[in-house]
Design a protein around this motif. Sequence first.
Motif, mmCIF file in Angstrom:
data_model
loop_
_atom_site.group_PDB
_atom_site.id
_atom_site.type_symbol
_atom_site.label_atom_id
_atom_site.label_comp_id
_atom_site.label_asym_id
_atom_site.label_seq_id
_atom_site.Cartn_x
_atom_site.Cartn_y
_atom_site.Cartn_z
ATOM 1 N N LEU A 139 -2.540 4.209 -12.594
ATOM 2 C CA LEU A 139 -3.612 3.219 -12.473
ATOM 3 C C LEU A 139 -3.128 1.971 -11.747
ATOM 4 O O LEU A 139 -3.810 1.453 -10.849
ATOM 5 N N GLY A 140 -1.930 1.493 -12.123
ATOM 6 C CA GLY A 140 -1.386 0.326 -11.433
ATOM 7 C C GLY A 140 -1.150 0.583 -9.956
ATOM 8 O O GLY A 140 -1.421 -0.270 -9.108
ATOM 9 N N PHE A 167 0.831 -1.205 0.000
ATOM 10 C CA PHE A 167 0.000 0.000 0.000
ATOM 11 C C PHE A 167 0.866 1.256 0.000
ATOM 12 O O PHE A 167 0.631 2.185 -0.785
ATOM 13 N N HIS A 168 1.887 1.293 0.835
ATOM 14 C CA HIS A 168 2.705 2.495 0.939
ATOM 15 C C HIS A 168 3.630 2.640 -0.269
ATOM 16 O O HIS A 168 3.876 3.762 -0.732
ATOM 17 N N ILE A 169 4.129 1.539 -0.801
ATOM 18 C CA ILE A 169 4.935 1.625 -2.024
ATOM 19 C C ILE A 169 4.064 2.099 -3.181
ATOM 20 O O ILE A 169 4.487 2.901 -4.019
ATOM 21 N N ALA A 170 2.819 1.584 -3.240
ATOM 22 C CA ALA A 170 1.903 2.012 -4.303
ATOM 23 C C ALA A 170 1.595 3.503 -4.198
ATOM 24 O O ALA A 170 1.417 4.176 -5.225
ATOM 25 N N LEU A 171 1.536 4.025 -2.970
ATOM 26 C CA LEU A 171 1.325 5.468 -2.808
ATOM 27 C C LEU A 171 2.485 6.258 -3.413
ATOM 28 O O LEU A 171 2.273 7.282 -4.072
ATOM 29 N N ILE A 172 3.707 5.773 -3.196
ATOM 30 C CA ILE A 172 4.871 6.452 -3.784
ATOM 31 C C ILE A 172 4.794 6.408 -5.300
ATOM 32 O O ILE A 172 5.031 7.408 -5.982
ATOM 33 N N LEU A 186 2.113 6.086 -7.104
ATOM 34 C CA LEU A 186 0.992 6.924 -7.518
ATOM 35 C C LEU A 186 1.374 8.406 -7.507
ATOM 36 O O LEU A 186 1.080 9.157 -8.451
ATOM 37 N N LEU A 187 2.036 8.846 -6.439
ATOM 38 C CA LEU A 187 2.442 10.245 -6.345
ATOM 39 C C LEU A 187 3.491 10.595 -7.399
ATOM 40 O O LEU A 187 3.469 11.684 -7.989
ATOM 41 N N THR A 188 4.423 9.663 -7.642
ATOM 42 C CA THR A 188 5.442 9.902 -8.662
ATOM 43 C C THR A 188 4.811 10.012 -10.042
ATOM 44 O O THR A 188 5.160 10.902 -10.837
ATOM 45 N N ALA A 189 3.876 9.090 -10.346
ATOM 46 C CA ALA A 189 3.213 9.116 -11.649
ATOM 47 C C ALA A 189 2.402 10.405 -11.815
ATOM 48 O O ALA A 189 2.370 10.992 -12.904
ATOM 49 N N PHE A 190 1.756 10.839 -10.738
ATOM 50 C CA PHE A 190 0.976 12.080 -10.807
ATOM 51 C C PHE A 190 1.888 13.280 -11.083
ATOM 52 O O PHE A 190 1.582 14.124 -11.935
ATOM 53 N N PRO A 221 1.731 11.201 -19.723
ATOM 54 C CA PRO A 221 2.675 10.159 -19.304
ATOM 55 C C PRO A 221 2.455 9.776 -17.843
ATOM 56 O O PRO A 221 2.062 10.591 -17.016
ATOM 57 N N GLY A 222 2.703 8.533 -17.562
ATOM 58 C CA GLY A 222 2.557 8.049 -16.189
ATOM 59 C C GLY A 222 1.161 7.612 -15.821
ATOM 60 O O GLY A 222 0.939 7.175 -14.684
ATOM 61 N N SER A 223 0.192 7.706 -16.731
ATOM 62 C CA SER A 223 -1.181 7.328 -16.384
ATOM 63 C C SER A 223 -1.294 5.830 -16.108
ATOM 64 O O SER A 223 -2.034 5.408 -15.227
ATOM 65 N N GLY A 224 -0.551 5.021 -16.868
ATOM 66 C CA GLY A 224 -0.571 3.573 -16.612
ATOM 67 C C GLY A 224 0.002 3.235 -15.247
ATOM 68 O O GLY A 224 -0.537 2.386 -14.526
ATOM 69 N N TRP A 225 1.104 3.902 -14.889
ATOM 70 C CA TRP A 225 1.693 3.685 -13.558
ATOM 71 C C TRP A 225 0.736 4.149 -12.464
ATOM 72 O O TRP A 225 0.642 3.507 -11.404
#
Length: 572
Positions: free
Chosen positions: A482-483, A206-211, A213-217, A476-480
């Motif tokens: 979403l993942g 969960f916390h890695i996915a937040l990183i 998500l924030l990076t992709a945003f 760019p980064g939209s796929g990341w």
Amino acid sequence: MSKTTTGAPADATADDQDLGTAGSQLSTAPKEELPNLPSLGVIGWARWFWRQLTSMRVALLLLLLLSLGAIPGSLIPQSGTDETKVADFRSANPTLGDVYDKLGLFHVYSSVWFSAIYILLFVSLIGCIVPRTWQFVGQLRGRPPGAPRRMTRLPAYTTWRTEAEPEQVREAALALLKKRRFRAHLAGDAVAAEKGYLREVGNLAFHIALIVLLTAFAWGQLFKMEGNKLVVEGDGFSNTITQYDDFKSGNLFSQDDLDPFSFHLDDFTGTYETSGPNKGTPRTYQAALDYSVGAYGKDRKTIVKVNEPLEIGDSKVYLTAHGYAPVITVRDGKGNVVYSQAVPLLPLDSNVTSSGAIKVMDGYRNAKGVREQLGFQAFFLPSYVPGNEVASQFPALTNPVLNLEAYHGDLGVDSGIPQSVYQLDKSHLKEFKNSKGEQLRENLKPGETMQLPGGAGSVTYEATKEWANFQITRQPGSGWALGGAITAIFGLAGSLFIQRRRVWVRAVKGDDGVTVVEMAGLGRSESAKVPEELGDLAGILYDQAPGAPTDTGAESDGVSDSDAASAEGAEN
């Protein structure tokens, strides 16, 4: 099977230490020591600040602040998105506009305070995840700890006596726990087992996915682009900035990031419901395109529909709007063609009632041979019904009528002040008058001509083409993103619903030569699952090592004892 109850033992302190050790080993959270404030120096304060920043509560607080900080970016016009709305807001609210400007609310996502929250959240999450990950890896490489000395103090506990040998009981317990997907091993006179590691895996995911998500945003905001282009049937578009009707991009986007492609609009097709309560509702919106990729790419044909974009590299071409473009030919008094092209008009309602302006800026001379500019206010009804001059009755071209108002003079295009191609500035224009001295205004059908008074020329409505508006985006980064969002959801679900727990089974010979079996369980958080699961395991193990006869010759019942174990564990 019965639960052992005792008073306060002499070695209670040692038992409490065993229980505390078991509980602390079960937790994967980094240990945090309270700072000794009086003795803190610069390094001590820096360590204390780092501990606070990398704690989970601060990470959650920063995440909340980031969410709150994004609210103004959604409610207040942003300079990077729509400069016109920002200017309108400033003119309507000068005092509030100055306050917003000083607080950076017109450019929230690039403001200093929003960037500070963003960076601190990154640091907090990374500083929190790294030590927890290494600690969790160390626990995976190790084995579950041995059983506490006095297991009666654990939250879930049961015991019984059996005539089976201790080795047989331990082997049966080891096989049973491994079958139930526990990590189990023999530790002295007991079997130690642990289960629920996916809870911490979910927490870390969960916390890695937040990183992620924030990076992709952030990546998407810095390198994004979005532009719109209106294309009439028969015309085309090349993906260069000068070709766009409007264009906006992220701070780090450059023209070199544009994907090299071009397309040509062959035909637009729109069909509509012809009857019933949904009359006029679109059934089909699609644009037939010829497109090529690169400078020497081969032409390919495709169909672009609503929500079915054309994807080229990192760019997507969406079909967003549709309208009509009457083909207009303007001649001067000598019959020379000074203007001939399709003029896109903007829809006003769902039936594509449209309006716009026709501007003849060069080449026209009036009846006296003087150069002038012509302007025509256009109002188009694709399905005209006699008696209704205000609105079209249907969006398709069933009875197209073009209403024109004629003007001459100065259009104001040479003043240097930008103006819309769809609006007519009449401040320096004069009306053409008809024979009655009224404003020259006529309804034209395809093929009909309006004569300008005094031999000034004519305007012919030749035919009607359709236009389509395309939105070209690069995100760019939209796929990341979403993942990361999907991973965060599943990780959070795992950390909430998976319970981390340990089970111990001890089997030793009693003073009377009868084997005493003890089972106990410990969960990371209080849950009814631990005593229930322990009761279930105890019932199965009891069947393999049944209770020994009591002094009165009575024998215990396995099923009832299993149920009793669950109830007694829950009471604890």
